[in-house]
Design a protein around this motif. Structure first.
Motif, PDB file in Angstrom:
ATOM      1  N   SER A 134       0.821  -1.208   0.000  1.00 16.48           N
ATOM      2  CA  SER A 134       0.000   0.000   0.000  1.00 16.48           C
ATOM      3  C   SER A 134       0.858   1.261   0.000  1.00 16.48           C
ATOM      4  O   SER A 134       0.350   2.354  -0.225  1.00 16.48           O
ATOM      5  CB  SER A 134      -0.946   0.019   1.216  1.00 16.48           C
ATOM      6  N   ASP A 166      -1.453   3.069  12.351  1.00 17.79           N
ATOM      7  CA  ASP A 166      -1.885   3.740  11.116  1.00 17.79           C
ATOM      8  C   ASP A 166      -1.492   2.931   9.885  1.00 17.79           C
ATOM      9  O   ASP A 166      -2.258   2.820   8.930  1.00 17.79           O
ATOM     10  CB  ASP A 166      -1.270   5.141  11.033  1.00 17.79           C
ATOM     11  N   ALA A 169      -3.862   0.101   9.467  1.00 13.70           N
ATOM     12  CA  ALA A 169      -5.150   0.543   8.931  1.00 13.70           C
ATOM     13  C   ALA A 169      -5.054   0.751   7.415  1.00 13.70           C
ATOM     14  O   ALA A 169      -5.954   0.342   6.661  1.00 13.70           O
ATOM     15  CB  ALA A 169      -5.596   1.827   9.626  1.00 13.70           C
ATOM     16  N   ASP A 170      -3.964   1.368   6.957  1.00 16.00           N
ATOM     17  CA  ASP A 170      -3.769   1.577   5.513  1.00 16.00           C
ATOM     18  C   ASP A 170      -3.616   0.240   4.789  1.00 16.00           C
ATOM     19  O   ASP A 170      -4.179   0.040   3.711  1.00 16.00           O
ATOM     20  CB  ASP A 170      -2.526   2.442   5.251  1.00 16.00           C
ATOM     21  N   ARG A 172      -4.794  -2.634   5.745  1.00 15.40           N
ATOM     22  CA  ARG A 172      -6.093  -3.329   5.733  1.00 15.40           C
ATOM     23  C   ARG A 172      -6.970  -2.814   4.594  1.00 15.40           C
ATOM     24  O   ARG A 172      -7.628  -3.595   3.905  1.00 15.40           O
ATOM     25  CB  ARG A 172      -6.810  -3.183   7.070  1.00 15.40           C
ATOM     26  N   ARG A 173      -6.990  -1.493   4.386  1.00 14.81           N
ATOM     27  CA  ARG A 173      -7.779  -0.941   3.267  1.00 14.81           C
ATOM     28  C   ARG A 173      -7.284  -1.514   1.937  1.00 14.81           C
ATOM     29  O   ARG A 173      -8.064  -1.869   1.067  1.00 14.81           O
ATOM     30  CB  ARG A 173      -7.707   0.580   3.270  1.00 14.81           C
ATOM     31  N   TRP A 174      -5.962  -1.598   1.778  1.00 14.98           N
ATOM     32  CA  TRP A 174      -5.400  -2.147   0.551  1.00 14.98           C
ATOM     33  C   TRP A 174      -5.789  -3.614   0.405  1.00 14.98           C
ATOM     34  O   TRP A 174      -6.151  -4.065  -0.683  1.00 14.98           O
ATOM     35  CB  TRP A 174      -3.873  -2.003   0.557  1.00 14.98           C
ATOM     36  N   VAL A 176      -8.387  -5.250   1.689  1.00 14.73           N
ATOM     37  CA  VAL A 176      -9.821  -5.381   1.392  1.00 14.73           C
ATOM     38  C   VAL A 176     -10.075  -5.092  -0.082  1.00 14.73           C
ATOM     39  O   VAL A 176     -10.777  -5.842  -0.766  1.00 14.73           O
ATOM     40  CB  VAL A 176     -10.660  -4.461   2.306  1.00 14.73           C
ATOM     41  N   ALA A 177      -9.491  -3.998  -0.585  1.00 18.15           N
ATOM     42  CA  ALA A 177      -9.682  -3.644  -1.994  1.00 18.15           C
ATOM     43  C   ALA A 177      -9.106  -4.719  -2.909  1.00 18.15           C
ATOM     44  O   ALA A 177      -9.721  -5.083  -3.921  1.00 18.15           O
ATOM     45  CB  ALA A 177      -9.036  -2.291  -2.286  1.00 18.15           C
ATOM     46  N   GLU A 180     -11.275  -7.883  -2.975  1.00 14.20           N
ATOM     47  CA  GLU A 180     -12.485  -7.708  -3.790  1.00 14.20           C
ATOM     48  C   GLU A 180     -12.206  -7.911  -5.274  1.00 14.20           C
ATOM     49  O   GLU A 180     -13.096  -8.281  -6.026  1.00 14.20           O
ATOM     50  CB  GLU A 180     -13.087  -6.334  -3.539  1.00 14.20           C
TER      51      GLU A 180
END
Length: 194
Positions: A134, A166, A169-170, A172-174, A176-177, A180
């Motif tokens: 990320s 932090d 968290a970044d 995790r967003r990567w 999840v995306a 998908e």
């Protein structure tokens, strides 16, 4: 009488065996296509053939090949410091002070990984950043790997480095995306993410 009983018993066994074979054969013949999908007689033009599908790019691109010699000066300095027994704090300081050369990222990684494995939370965070897909940070010849980044961020967090929260968290967003879009390594990491 005993011969007649033996013949009768033999006849009965033969009839039973023949009947059993007939039943099994008939069952096989009747149900041999049961449960199988029938294929269309001609290929459907709307369904793409595997050979015609576009090549799927790797989920995470491998790092570029090193542009420096294996005994590049900065890399050799880092190796020499490790051979001589540099302290984890010294390795962290040396990694930060390395000159900007093509081999800098790899040399710094060697030092940071050593310091992180010795329990330095700041170094663990830095090692996680090398692996973190990320982040768009130089990582030399270190391949981006979200699960490794996750592990190092967890170690940094356990060591008291607040910034790793932090980074997690970044990441995790990567993840999840990427999950998908079908990335297998992202799906696997997401399944084990606490």
């Amino acid at each position: 009488m005993p011969n007649q009983m033996r013949r009768s018993s033999f006849l009965w066994k033969a009839i039973t065996a023949i009947s059993l074979v007939a039943v099994i054969g008939a069952g096989y013949w009747l149900f041999k296509d049961h449960g199988k999908e029938t294929l269309p007689s001609a290929p459907s033009p709307s369904l793409p053939k595997m050979a015609n599908l576009p090549r799927k790019e790797p989920e995470i691109k491998p790092p570029p090949k090193p542009t420096y010699a294996p005994d590049a000066p900065v890399l050799e300095q880092a190796r020499q410091a490790l051979r001589e027994g540099i302290t984890p704090a010294g390795a962290l300081a040396m990694a930060a002070a390395l000159p900007e050369k093509p081999e800098r990222a790899d040399a710094a990684f060697l030092l940071l990984e050593y310091a992180a494995e010795s329990g330095n939370a700041e170094a663990a965070l830095a090692v996680g950043e090398y692996y973190d897909p990320s982040l768009d940070l130089p990582s030399g010849s270190i391949r981006k790997h979200p699960a490794h980044a996750f592990e190092w961020y967890q170690i940094a967090l356990a060591g008291g480095h607040a910034e790793s929260r932090d980074r997690l968290a970044d990441l995790r967003r990567w993840v999840v995306a990427s999950a998908e879009t079908g990335a297998a390594d992202a799906k696997a990491l997401l399944e084990t993410w606490p």
